[in-house]
Design a protein around this motif. Structure first.
Motif, PDB file in Angstrom:
ATOM      1  N   UNK A  79       0.836  -1.205   0.000  1.00 35.77           N
ATOM      2  CA  UNK A  79       0.000   0.000   0.000  1.00 35.77           C
ATOM      3  C   UNK A  79       0.873   1.257   0.000  1.00 35.77           C
ATOM      4  N   UNK A  80       2.041   1.158   0.664  1.00 31.37           N
ATOM      5  CA  UNK A  80       2.941   2.297   0.738  1.00 31.37           C
ATOM      6  C   UNK A  80       3.564   2.673  -0.588  1.00 31.37           C
ATOM      7  N   UNK A  81       3.458   1.803  -1.592  1.00 26.31           N
ATOM      8  CA  UNK A  81       3.973   2.130  -2.924  1.00 26.31           C
ATOM      9  C   UNK A  81       3.137   3.216  -3.601  1.00 26.31           C
ATOM     10  N   UNK A  82       1.899   3.436  -3.077  1.00 34.92           N
ATOM     11  CA  UNK A  82       1.043   4.477  -3.648  1.00 34.92           C
ATOM     12  C   UNK A  82       1.351   5.797  -2.947  1.00 34.92           C
ATOM     13  N   UNK A  83       1.941   6.731  -3.664  1.00 30.46           N
ATOM     14  CA  UNK A  83       2.328   8.013  -3.082  1.00 30.46           C
ATOM     15  C   UNK A  83       1.095   8.886  -2.853  1.00 30.46           C
ATOM     16  N   UNK A  84       1.074   9.573  -1.714  1.00 29.35           N
ATOM     17  CA  UNK A  84      -0.040  10.462  -1.388  1.00 29.35           C
ATOM     18  C   UNK A  84       0.496  11.788  -0.873  1.00 29.35           C
ATOM     19  N   UNK A  85      -0.399  12.731  -0.742  1.00 25.60           N
ATOM     20  CA  UNK A  85      -0.086  13.933   0.003  1.00 25.60           C
ATOM     21  C   UNK A  85      -0.263  13.649   1.490  1.00 25.60           C
ATOM     22  N   UNK A  86       0.003  14.663   2.310  1.00 24.54           N
ATOM     23  CA  UNK A  86      -0.154  14.538   3.757  1.00 24.54           C
ATOM     24  C   UNK A  86      -1.102  15.635   4.231  1.00 24.54           C
ATOM     25  N   UNK A  87      -2.100  15.252   5.005  1.00 22.66           N
ATOM     26  CA  UNK A  87      -3.067  16.229   5.501  1.00 22.66           C
ATOM     27  C   UNK A  87      -3.183  16.143   7.015  1.00 22.66           C
ATOM     28  N   UNK A  88      -3.644  17.228   7.600  1.00 21.40           N
ATOM     29  CA  UNK A  88      -4.097  17.216   8.993  1.00 21.40           C
ATOM     30  C   UNK A  88      -5.587  17.547   8.967  1.00 21.40           C
ATOM     31  N   UNK A  89      -6.390  16.622   9.462  1.00 20.39           N
ATOM     32  CA  UNK A  89      -7.838  16.804   9.504  1.00 20.39           C
ATOM     33  C   UNK A  89      -8.198  17.352  10.879  1.00 20.39           C
ATOM     34  N   UNK A  90      -9.026  18.396  10.931  1.00 26.95           N
ATOM     35  CA  UNK A  90      -9.366  19.035  12.198  1.00 26.95           C
ATOM     36  C   UNK A  90     -10.871  19.190  12.345  1.00 26.95           C
ATOM     37  N   UNK A  91     -11.299  19.307  13.587  1.00 24.26           N
ATOM     38  CA  UNK A  91     -12.701  19.595  13.875  1.00 24.26           C
ATOM     39  C   UNK A  91     -12.785  20.187  15.270  1.00 24.26           C
ATOM     40  N   UNK A  92     -13.912  20.775  15.588  1.00 21.79           N
ATOM     41  CA  UNK A  92     -14.183  21.274  16.943  1.00 21.79           C
ATOM     42  C   UNK A  92     -15.557  20.788  17.365  1.00 21.79           C
ATOM     43  N   UNK A  93     -15.617  20.150  18.513  1.00 18.86           N
ATOM     44  CA  UNK A  93     -16.868  19.613  19.058  1.00 18.86           C
ATOM     45  C   UNK A  93     -16.993  20.049  20.508  1.00 18.86           C
ATOM     46  N   UNK A  94     -18.104  20.695  20.830  1.00 20.52           N
ATOM     47  CA  UNK A  94     -18.365  21.182  22.197  1.00 20.52           C
ATOM     48  C   UNK A  94     -17.218  22.045  22.718  1.00 20.52           C
ATOM     49  N   UNK A  95     -16.668  22.890  21.835  1.00 27.07           N
ATOM     50  CA  UNK A  95     -15.628  23.817  22.232  1.00 27.07           C
ATOM     51  C   UNK A  95     -14.233  23.238  22.318  1.00 27.07           C
ATOM     52  N   UNK A  96     -14.060  21.944  22.040  1.00 29.99           N
ATOM     53  CA  UNK A  96     -12.757  21.293  22.086  1.00 29.99           C
ATOM     54  C   UNK A  96     -12.302  20.972  20.664  1.00 29.99           C
ATOM     55  N   UNK A  97     -11.063  21.343  20.344  1.00 38.90           N
ATOM     56  CA  UNK A  97     -10.534  21.102  18.998  1.00 38.90           C
ATOM     57  C   UNK A  97      -9.762  19.796  18.938  1.00 38.90           C
TER      58      UNK A  97
END
Length: 330
Positions: free
Chosen positions: A22-40
């Motif tokens: 699976x690692x042979x498939x190159x991807x970008x890198x992301x950080x996914x974020x959210x905020x729930x009940x005031x906590x990020x």
């Protein structure tokens, strides 16, 4: 003629090999974020993908064992922050578990309060529209409400390690009508020039190695050479030679142990077997033969100068390593 695969099998039985494939498939890198009940919340992910332009849909997946799972499962919005080439530290920061990952970061609030990171390549503010079962992951589908794009090189992840984009030589040839561009060394940063030269040589050697039937990947050959030149070292000590993180290096090491080319003792010191010694000799012979062709047109005096400079740089690094070990009593 089609070459035999380096690894194959049922992913249920050969999990490590499956992950490496699976690692042979190159991807970008992301950080996914959210905020729930005031906590990020935020985590590093390379499962991000585009789904549709009309409507504008994207998806990603989260491990059910993730500490942030409950937050993303219930969130109304999430943001996808696509990292730039110089944000490896940010990627590693959000890849680790821990409280309040945003404590020392300057962020702004996106749709639904999802944090937007600075200095990224692109960001997508998404309304979560659906989730789907995905085995040990949950797949989240989002509709993009706002996007931003910046002129920055992206961070890439492939073969278990970080990488950066570079123009493919064949594209250059097409763009110039088959006429090679000359490298303008004036003002060129030396480290960048070395990386570009290494990439050119390594890519050609890898192609010729595969054609010759040596049966090893570039990283397997590199690890064998590293073990050969740094006898009785641990894998951790060899990491600077490999340009891989520890987990990816451990996967390469495991494949070489399985091939009977390397052994690891009780103190985690890595050694070549007799078969490994023979394999290294073949690798060195092949590399020298092909380097002669790759370096055609460069004079012996020029090669001697380059070799001398690079050898002194390596010797300086080895000296620093020796001093650190002496200072720590190793």
């Amino acid at each position: 003629m089609t070459k035999a695969p380096v690894e194959c099998g049922n992913p249920r039985d050969e999990g490590a090999g499956f992950r490496r494939s699976l690692g042979e498939f190159a991807t970008g890198v992301t950080v996914i974020t959210t905020t729930v009940d005031g906590v990020s919340y935020g985590l590093t992910s390379n499962s991000f993908a585009s789904v549709s332009l009309n409507p504008p849909l994207v998806l990603w997946s989260i491990r059910r064992e993730s500490q942030s799972f409950a937050a993303f499962e219930s969130c109304s919005h999430f943001a996808v922050n696509v990292l730039a080439h110089d944000q490896i530290a940010v990627s590693q920061h959000f890849a680790r578990s821990g409280p309040d990952k945003f404590a020392d970061l300057a962020v702004s609030a996106g749709a639904g309060g999802a944090p937007l990171l600075n200095d990224v390549v692109a960001s997508f503010e998404c309304r979560r529209v659906q989730t789907y079962e995905g085995g040990d992951h949950l797949i989240l589908l989002g509709e993009v409400e706002t996007f931003r794009r910046y002129e920055r090189p992206p961070l890439i992840f492939a073969k278990g390690r970080y990488a950066v984009t570079a123009e493919h030589p064949e594209i250059t040839a097409l763009a110039t009508g088959g006429v090679s561009r000359r490298v303008n060394a004036e003002g060129e940063v030396l480290s960048n020039l070395l990386i570009r030269a290494y990439s050119e040589i390594a890519a050609e050697l890898e192609k010729r190695r595969m054609e010759s039937g040596l049966g090893l990947s570039l990283m397997q050959a590199r690890l064998l050479r590293a073990v050969s030149t740094s006898r009785d070292s641990t894998l951790e000590a060899l990491l600077p030679e490999l340009f891989l993180d520890f987990n990816a290096s451990a996967n390469v090491l495991g494949s070489l142990v399985a091939l009977g080319l390397i052994t690891v003792d009780d103190e985690k010191r890595v050694s070549l077997t007799a078969a490994g010694e023979t394999c290294v000799q073949r690798i060195v012979h092949h590399a020298r033969a092909n380097e002669a062709m790759l370096l055609e047109g460069i004079t012996e005096e020029e090669l001697a100068t380059v070799t001398s400079v690079l050898s002194r740089i390596v010797a300086r690094r080895d000296h620093r390593t020796h001093v650190r070990k002496s200072d720590t009593g190793q």
